[in-house]
Design a protein around this motif. Structure first.
Motif, PDB file in Angstrom:
ATOM      1  N   SER A  75       0.847  -1.194   0.000  1.00 23.78           N
ATOM      2  CA  SER A  75       0.000   0.000   0.000  1.00 23.78           C
ATOM      3  C   SER A  75       0.879   1.239   0.000  1.00 23.78           C
ATOM      4  O   SER A  75       1.983   1.242   0.526  1.00 23.78           O
ATOM      5  CB  SER A  75      -0.957   0.018   1.194  1.00 23.78           C
ATOM      6  OG  SER A  75      -0.263   0.282   2.382  1.00 23.78           O
ATOM      7  N   ARG A  77       0.346   5.295   0.833  1.00 27.26           N
ATOM      8  CA  ARG A  77      -0.590   6.269   1.406  1.00 27.26           C
ATOM      9  C   ARG A  77       0.098   7.614   1.579  1.00 27.26           C
ATOM     10  O   ARG A  77       1.267   7.667   1.965  1.00 27.26           O
ATOM     11  CB  ARG A  77      -1.078   5.812   2.776  1.00 27.26           C
ATOM     12  CG  ARG A  77      -1.868   4.539   2.765  1.00 27.26           C
ATOM     13  CD  ARG A  77      -2.259   4.137   4.195  1.00 27.26           C
ATOM     14  NE  ARG A  77      -3.051   2.933   4.193  1.00 27.26           N
ATOM     15  CZ  ARG A  77      -4.375   2.905   4.076  1.00 27.26           C
ATOM     16  NH1 ARG A  77      -5.047   4.020   3.985  1.00 27.26           N
ATOM     17  NH2 ARG A  77      -5.028   1.771   4.065  1.00 27.26           N
ATOM     18  N   VAL A  84      -5.187   6.803   0.198  1.00 27.57           N
ATOM     19  CA  VAL A  84      -4.572   5.648  -0.459  1.00 27.57           C
ATOM     20  C   VAL A  84      -4.303   5.974  -1.921  1.00 27.57           C
ATOM     21  O   VAL A  84      -5.222   6.286  -2.678  1.00 27.57           O
ATOM     22  CB  VAL A  84      -5.478   4.404  -0.352  1.00 27.57           C
ATOM     23  CG1 VAL A  84      -4.871   3.227  -1.102  1.00 27.57           C
ATOM     24  CG2 VAL A  84      -5.720   4.043   1.103  1.00 27.57           C
ATOM     25  N   SER A  87      -3.078   0.247  -3.610  1.00 29.61           N
ATOM     26  CA  SER A  87      -3.237  -0.879  -2.693  1.00 29.61           C
ATOM     27  C   SER A  87      -3.450  -2.122  -3.547  1.00 29.61           C
ATOM     28  O   SER A  87      -4.397  -2.175  -4.333  1.00 29.61           O
ATOM     29  CB  SER A  87      -4.438  -0.653  -1.764  1.00 29.61           C
ATOM     30  OG  SER A  87      -4.580  -1.742  -0.887  1.00 29.61           O
TER      31      SER A  87
END
Length: 175
Positions: A75, A77, A84, A87
């Motif tokens: 992921s 972020r 996000v 992912s």
């Protein structure tokens, strides 16, 4: 499990040198890190920005150490908002490729960073391992005598290192 340390005395032909310690033994702190049977040995994050900076083509290469097979979950972020940007789950034996739309570019005025998280999950019952680091998106280039960051000319003041000069290297001529 066992831990072994090999220690030997330092010998000098002409006697000890003043200002140095010559005790035998471990003189630095040690720590032990418990890792699963298969763990993340290294992660390499590479990115290439599109010409208009509207996309970032990313590649994450993950190296595992150990006998197990499994899946990595990755992921990306935004550090400040937690938004996000990517992912996905993938096979760690191949580089993981993905595209980020409208990446927030790093600059001195706005040092936007992202948190890259990688979690390896092995076969059922196997212990998971994870890795995390801060990454950013930026494009650096030199056009003639000018330095550009994210397509904009950047004036650097007070720089005393000259290894960016291709011809003279460290010894920049006075003129």
């Amino acid at each position: 499990n066992s831990v072994a340390a090999k220690v030997r005395d330092i010998t000098e032909d002409f006697g000890p040198t003043p200002g140095r310690y010559f005790e035998g033994g471990l003189v630095r702190e040690l720590y032990l890190e418990r890792r699963p049977a298969t763990f993340i040995e290294s992660v390499a994050f590479r990115t290439e920005l599109g010409k208009d900076f509207a996309t970032a083509h990313c590649e994450v290469e993950i190296v595992l150490d150990g006998p197990g097979l499994g899946v990595v979950h990755l992921s990306l972020r935004a550090r400040d908002t937690g938004e996000v940007a990517a992912s996905l789950s993938a096979d760690p034996r191949e580089p993981v490729r993905f595209t980020v739309a409208r990446p927030r570019l790093w600059s001195p005025e706005r040092p936007d960073l992202y948190t890259l998280s990688v979690t390896f999950t092995g076969e059922e019952g196997a212990e998971a391992d994870s890795y995390e680091e801060m990454v950013g998106f930026r494009a650096i280039e030199i056009r003639g005598q000018d330095f550009y960051l994210n397509g904009k000319r950047l004036l650097l003041k007070g720089v005393c290192r000259h290894e960016f000069a291709a011809e003279p290297g460290f010894a920049v001529p006075y003129d």
